[in-house]
Design a protein around this motif. Structure first.
Motif, mmCIF file in Angstrom:
data_model
loop_
_atom_site.group_PDB
_atom_site.id
_atom_site.type_symbol
_atom_site.label_atom_id
_atom_site.label_comp_id
_atom_site.label_asym_id
_atom_site.label_seq_id
_atom_site.Cartn_x
_atom_site.Cartn_y
_atom_site.Cartn_z
ATOM 1 N N ARG A 169 50.885 45.537 53.980
ATOM 2 C CA ARG A 169 50.689 46.321 52.659
ATOM 3 C C ARG A 169 50.318 45.479 51.469
ATOM 4 O O ARG A 169 51.104 45.066 51.458
ATOM 5 C CB ARG A 169 51.359 48.039 52.631
ATOM 6 C CG ARG A 169 50.625 48.648 54.267
ATOM 7 C CD ARG A 169 51.642 50.144 53.775
ATOM 8 N NE ARG A 169 51.301 50.901 55.045
ATOM 9 C CZ ARG A 169 50.151 51.552 54.795
ATOM 10 N NH1 ARG A 169 49.321 51.914 54.089
ATOM 11 N NH2 ARG A 169 50.309 52.252 56.569
ATOM 12 N N CYS A 170 49.362 45.393 50.870
ATOM 13 C CA CYS A 170 49.753 45.779 49.807
ATOM 14 C C CYS A 170 49.789 45.871 48.040
ATOM 15 O O CYS A 170 50.382 47.137 48.852
ATOM 16 C CB CYS A 170 47.820 45.708 48.707
ATOM 17 S SG CYS A 170 47.230 45.039 47.711
ATOM 18 N N VAL A 171 51.214 45.186 47.998
ATOM 19 C CA VAL A 171 51.794 45.667 46.852
ATOM 20 C C VAL A 171 51.668 46.760 45.816
ATOM 21 O O VAL A 171 52.126 47.803 45.806
ATOM 22 C CB VAL A 171 52.675 44.009 46.642
ATOM 23 C CG1 VAL A 171 53.703 45.474 45.339
ATOM 24 C CG2 VAL A 171 53.496 43.769 47.438
ATOM 25 N N LEU A 172 49.966 46.157 45.424
ATOM 26 C CA LEU A 172 49.989 47.247 43.964
ATOM 27 C C LEU A 172 49.351 48.216 45.304
ATOM 28 O O LEU A 172 48.903 49.058 43.686
ATOM 29 C CB LEU A 172 48.663 45.573 43.002
ATOM 30 C CG LEU A 172 49.557 44.889 42.198
ATOM 31 C CD1 LEU A 172 48.983 43.866 41.857
ATOM 32 C CD2 LEU A 172 50.784 45.303 41.895
ATOM 33 N N CYS A 173 48.317 47.911 45.631
ATOM 34 C CA CYS A 173 48.066 49.417 46.012
ATOM 35 C C CYS A 173 47.750 50.175 47.045
ATOM 36 O O CYS A 173 47.511 51.228 47.255
ATOM 37 C CB CYS A 173 45.866 49.001 45.611
ATOM 38 S SG CYS A 173 45.584 48.349 47.513
ATOM 39 N N ASP A 174 49.063 48.999 47.704
ATOM 40 C CA ASP A 174 49.382 50.060 49.412
ATOM 41 C C ASP A 174 48.258 50.066 50.333
ATOM 42 O O ASP A 174 48.947 50.944 51.598
ATOM 43 C CB ASP A 174 50.444 51.432 49.138
ATOM 44 C CG ASP A 174 51.039 51.908 49.828
ATOM 45 O OD1 ASP A 174 52.255 50.691 50.284
ATOM 46 O OD2 ASP A 174 51.474 53.137 50.354
ATOM 47 N N ARG A 175 47.482 49.411 49.819
ATOM 48 C CA ARG A 175 46.442 49.047 51.821
ATOM 49 C C ARG A 175 46.598 48.375 52.392
ATOM 50 O O ARG A 175 47.267 47.234 51.925
ATOM 51 C CB ARG A 175 45.059 49.546 50.291
ATOM 52 C CG ARG A 175 44.362 50.295 50.389
ATOM 53 C CD ARG A 175 42.845 50.124 49.698
ATOM 54 N NE ARG A 175 42.735 49.067 49.041
ATOM 55 C CZ ARG A 175 41.557 49.077 48.225
ATOM 56 N NH1 ARG A 175 40.516 49.673 48.224
ATOM 57 N NH2 ARG A 175 41.599 48.085 47.088
ATOM 58 N N ILE A 176 46.327 48.688 53.520
ATOM 59 C CA ILE A 176 46.351 47.663 54.996
ATOM 60 C C ILE A 176 45.682 46.701 54.339
ATOM 61 O O ILE A 176 44.705 46.476 54.257
ATOM 62 C CB ILE A 176 46.753 48.170 56.647
ATOM 63 C CG1 ILE A 176 47.354 49.066 56.189
ATOM 64 C CG2 ILE A 176 46.502 46.627 57.241
ATOM 65 C CD1 ILE A 176 46.549 50.100 57.665
ATOM 66 N N VAL B 124 49.041 40.948 48.252
ATOM 67 C CA VAL B 124 48.405 41.868 47.423
ATOM 68 C C VAL B 124 47.085 41.351 47.973
ATOM 69 O O VAL B 124 46.436 39.935 48.081
ATOM 70 C CB VAL B 124 48.545 40.983 45.914
ATOM 71 C CG1 VAL B 124 47.343 41.736 45.098
ATOM 72 C CG2 VAL B 124 49.883 41.280 45.436
ATOM 73 N N CYS B 125 45.912 41.775 47.948
ATOM 74 C CA CYS B 125 44.592 42.348 48.134
ATOM 75 C C CYS B 125 43.567 41.633 47.221
ATOM 76 O O CYS B 125 44.119 41.733 46.097
ATOM 77 C CB CYS B 125 44.008 43.884 48.426
ATOM 78 S SG CYS B 125 43.724 45.072 47.703
ATOM 79 N N ARG B 126 42.794 41.270 47.776
ATOM 80 C CA ARG B 126 41.589 40.325 46.740
ATOM 81 C C ARG B 126 41.393 41.471 45.650
ATOM 82 O O ARG B 126 41.298 40.917 44.502
ATOM 83 C CB ARG B 126 40.431 39.998 48.108
ATOM 84 C CG ARG B 126 39.520 38.944 47.401
ATOM 85 C CD ARG B 126 38.736 38.413 47.950
ATOM 86 N NE ARG B 126 38.434 39.281 48.857
ATOM 87 C CZ ARG B 126 37.271 39.600 49.784
ATOM 88 N NH1 ARG B 126 37.110 38.572 50.316
ATOM 89 N NH2 ARG B 126 37.123 40.526 51.020
ATOM 90 N N ASP B 127 41.355 42.387 46.407
ATOM 91 C CA ASP B 127 40.480 43.413 44.817
ATOM 92 C C ASP B 127 41.374 43.307 43.961
ATOM 93 O O ASP B 127 41.807 43.413 42.815
ATOM 94 C CB ASP B 127 40.626 45.423 45.140
ATOM 95 C CG ASP B 127 39.299 45.172 46.428
ATOM 96 O OD1 ASP B 127 38.588 44.159 46.190
ATOM 97 O OD2 ASP B 127 39.144 46.041 46.417
ATOM 98 N N CYS B 128 43.127 43.585 44.222
ATOM 99 C CA CYS B 128 44.008 43.757 43.582
ATOM 100 C C CYS B 128 44.385 42.472 42.523
ATOM 101 O O CYS B 128 45.165 42.708 41.974
ATOM 102 C CB CYS B 128 45.677 44.241 44.295
ATOM 103 S SG CYS B 128 45.312 46.199 44.366
ATOM 104 N N ARG B 129 44.382 41.543 43.358
ATOM 105 C CA ARG B 129 44.821 40.044 42.710
ATOM 106 C C ARG B 129 44.681 39.870 41.016
ATOM 107 O O ARG B 129 45.338 39.529 40.646
ATOM 108 C CB ARG B 129 44.087 38.769 43.791
ATOM 109 C CG ARG B 129 44.871 37.847 44.566
ATOM 110 C CD ARG B 129 44.395 37.214 44.985
ATOM 111 N NE ARG B 129 44.810 37.950 46.402
ATOM 112 C CZ ARG B 129 43.428 37.740 46.965
ATOM 113 N NH1 ARG B 129 42.974 36.132 47.270
ATOM 114 N NH2 ARG B 129 43.908 37.804 48.242
HETATM 115 ZN ZN ZN Z 1 45.311 46.014 46.580
#
Ligand code: ZN
Ligand code: ZN
Length: 253
Positions: A25-32, A40-45
């Protein structure tokens, strides 16, 4: 004839299976995450922004202008630690990620914060050359309830990256303390007095290395770090530094 499956194929297979059973899961938004190797996902980078200069020369808190050397907190309170740093301001998505690390069973978030402490703190770590990492202990009962101490997870992950050993099980939190964030500075000090104890304070067991880095999740007023620094200085440390995952931006008493 039976053909052995190469180890690399086995590893890839196991990785795929564990990725299905326990998706990252993304550390920052918790989405898979789409790719489990990422943290970290692309949106949260774009949200991964380390604290930049000007910073307080003592605690590393961001300052509004570079005309001052120290933040308001460090000007008021005499410090026992030499200096320290955190990669992030305790705010927004970082704050939520730390809350999940502490209360939401996301122990794996520690890896991201330790990596950030390592990348952001490279010059600091080279300059100060700590010989041991000391995670801020939590009370035994709290640890049992949570299943882990988040500061210890951060210290262990930072140790993997730096090779600096973790001093474990030597410092105890001898009694539970009221949550610090609800208290003023004077109350915090009272709340913390006598909260830590070091074991084996005689003979060779007493040895705490000369340069120590305290590791914790959040730095607000610094009273916890200072209390632990006092104990480490009494036990033989000469210089105590700290690193936290995040630091509160504003002034708090
Ligand atoms: Zn994220
Ligand atoms: Zn400061």
């Amino acid at each position: 004839m039976r053909r052995e499956i190469p180890a690399s194929d086995k590893n890839r297979f196991l990785q795929r299976i564990s990725g299905i059973l326990y998706p990252g899961r993304c550390v920052l938004c918790d989405r898979i995450l789409e790719k489990s190797a990422q943290m970290v996902c692309r949106d949260c980078r774009p949200l991964v922004r380390f604290i930049e200069e000007p910073r307080c020369c003592r605690c590393g808190r961001p300052l509004e202008s570079d005309t001052e050397a120290y933040c308001e907190n460090c000007k008021i309170h005499p410090r026992l630690f030499e200096r320290g740093f955190a990669p992030f301001v305790y705010d927004g998505a970082v704050k939520e990620a730390i809350m999940r690390l502490k209360y939401g069973h996301r122990a794996e978030n520690a890896r991201f914060f330790a990596k950030s402490m390592y990348v952001c703190g490279k010059p600091f770590l080279t300059e100060t050359a700590p010989q041991a990492l000391v995670p801020v202990p939590i009370h035994r009962e709290r640890r049992m309830r949570r299943g882990y101490n988040q500061a210890e997870l951060l210290a262990e992950a930072l140790s993997d990256l730096t090779g600096i050993p973790v001093v474990k099980n030597r410092i105890l939190r001898v009694r539970g303390t009221a949550p610090q964030k609800e208290l003023g500075m004077q109350q915090r000090k009272k709340n913390l007095a006598g909260a830590f104890r070091i074991t084996g304070e005689t003979g060779r067991d007493r040895m705490i290395p000369a340069r120590v880095l305290i590791v914790d999740d959040i730095f607000t007023t610094g009273s916890t770090i200072d209390t632990l620094a006092a104990l480490l200085l009494r036990a033989g440390a000469e210089k105590v530094y700290f690193s936290c995952a995040a630091i509160a931006a504003g002034f708090s008493v």
